[in-house]
Design an enzyme around this catalytic site. Sequence first.
Site, mmCIF file in Angstrom:
data_model
loop_
_atom_site.group_PDB
_atom_site.id
_atom_site.type_symbol
_atom_site.label_atom_id
_atom_site.label_comp_id
_atom_site.label_asym_id
_atom_site.label_seq_id
_atom_site.Cartn_x
_atom_site.Cartn_y
_atom_site.Cartn_z
ATOM 1 N N THR A 44 -0.080 -4.876 -0.262
ATOM 2 C CA THR A 44 1.374 -4.743 -0.115
ATOM 3 C C THR A 44 2.053 -4.568 -1.473
ATOM 4 O O THR A 44 2.993 -3.788 -1.608
ATOM 5 C CB THR A 44 1.944 -5.996 0.591
ATOM 6 N N HIS A 47 1.687 -1.116 -2.529
ATOM 7 C CA HIS A 47 2.605 -0.265 -1.756
ATOM 8 C C HIS A 47 4.046 -0.390 -2.249
ATOM 9 O O HIS A 47 4.783 0.586 -2.294
ATOM 10 C CB HIS A 47 2.527 -0.606 -0.266
HETATM 11 ZN ZN LIG Z 1 -0.713 -10.217 1.144
#
Ligand SMILES: [Zn+2]
Length: 345
Positions: A44, A47
């Site tokens: 994440t 990202h």
């Molecule tokens: Zn995580």
Amino acid sequence: MQGMMDCVVFTEVGKYEITQKPIPQLKRPNDVLVKVLACSICGTDVHILATPPQYPAIPGTIIGHEIVGEVVECGEAVTGFKPGDRLIMDNNIACGTCEICKKGDYNVCPNMKSIGMEYDGAFAQYLVCPDSNLAKINKDVPLDNAIFAEPLNVAMGGMKKLHIMPGDNVVIIGGGPFGMYFTKLCKMAGAGKVIITGRSEARRKYLLESGADRIVNTREEDLKAVVQEEMPLGADITIECVGTTIDQCIDLVRPGGTVLVIGLNDKAEQTISQHWIARKGITILGSFIGVNVLQTVASGLNSGQLDFSYMITHRLPLKDFEIGLEAMRTSQAIEVVLYPWDDIR
Ligand SMILES: [Zn+2]
Ligand SMILES: [Zn+2]
């Protein structure tokens, strides 16, 4: 506690700064001030820092959300923790008051805000978190085990839905970290054979250590043919960890079997064989983060069963965040652990 601390701040699209910010203060009665002992880089985070971002975060926010921490200070309404307690965290803070939350499905609260995206996060020496998002672990749990708590909270959310039975054959599409978690968790739950896809030679040993019986490089081998050979009925369970292969999962699961979908990709469009979902009587389960499993993760860490420490590839001081991020971006790394106090162990 007053003073400044080291941290990594998301500044603008694709950019961050390793800088200093004031130590955060308790704001609400149920807040806990946590000293971050270690934090790891999540997909994440990669990202969030991509251009364009593939996951939203508010500029100016300290990113990071996978921690092992220690309680420093508790708000007046906190009863379950005291200074010195060792902690793991679920970084997703549901509103608790909307109708979805009240139905118990707080993991899909439409008002969800997350530490490390909307609230200051874990690539720092301290953070503040509500007590409802924390769980205590024993001090003798190795840091290398506990650092996996947040992604395990996500994986265990999926496991809770699966109702896997001893002997169940499992096919997992996606040989990344979540493929590894599910391989080992399914084996621990009694799975028969686990077949997983994996194209990277470097990741083979981690998949094997997770317990995979067969790793299929889909560039060289036909996954369907392998499944037909190893599991003539089809898989009892298929697990989608990529975000684009649900149709394959429907194809590979046996009649009456279950597909667990955990991969996320909001750009992907797929053709789904509705006919075969009905005709084969398949159950399809979507799973997003964990609901009421953080305490189970804590128990699994305390008992020593949840040990994914073999997946750690990098240990770096927080100031070397760039090296860790690059290793994640290029898939050289599986688990990068950062130490905000430079006490790499
Ligand atoms: Zn995580
Ligand atoms: Zn809510």
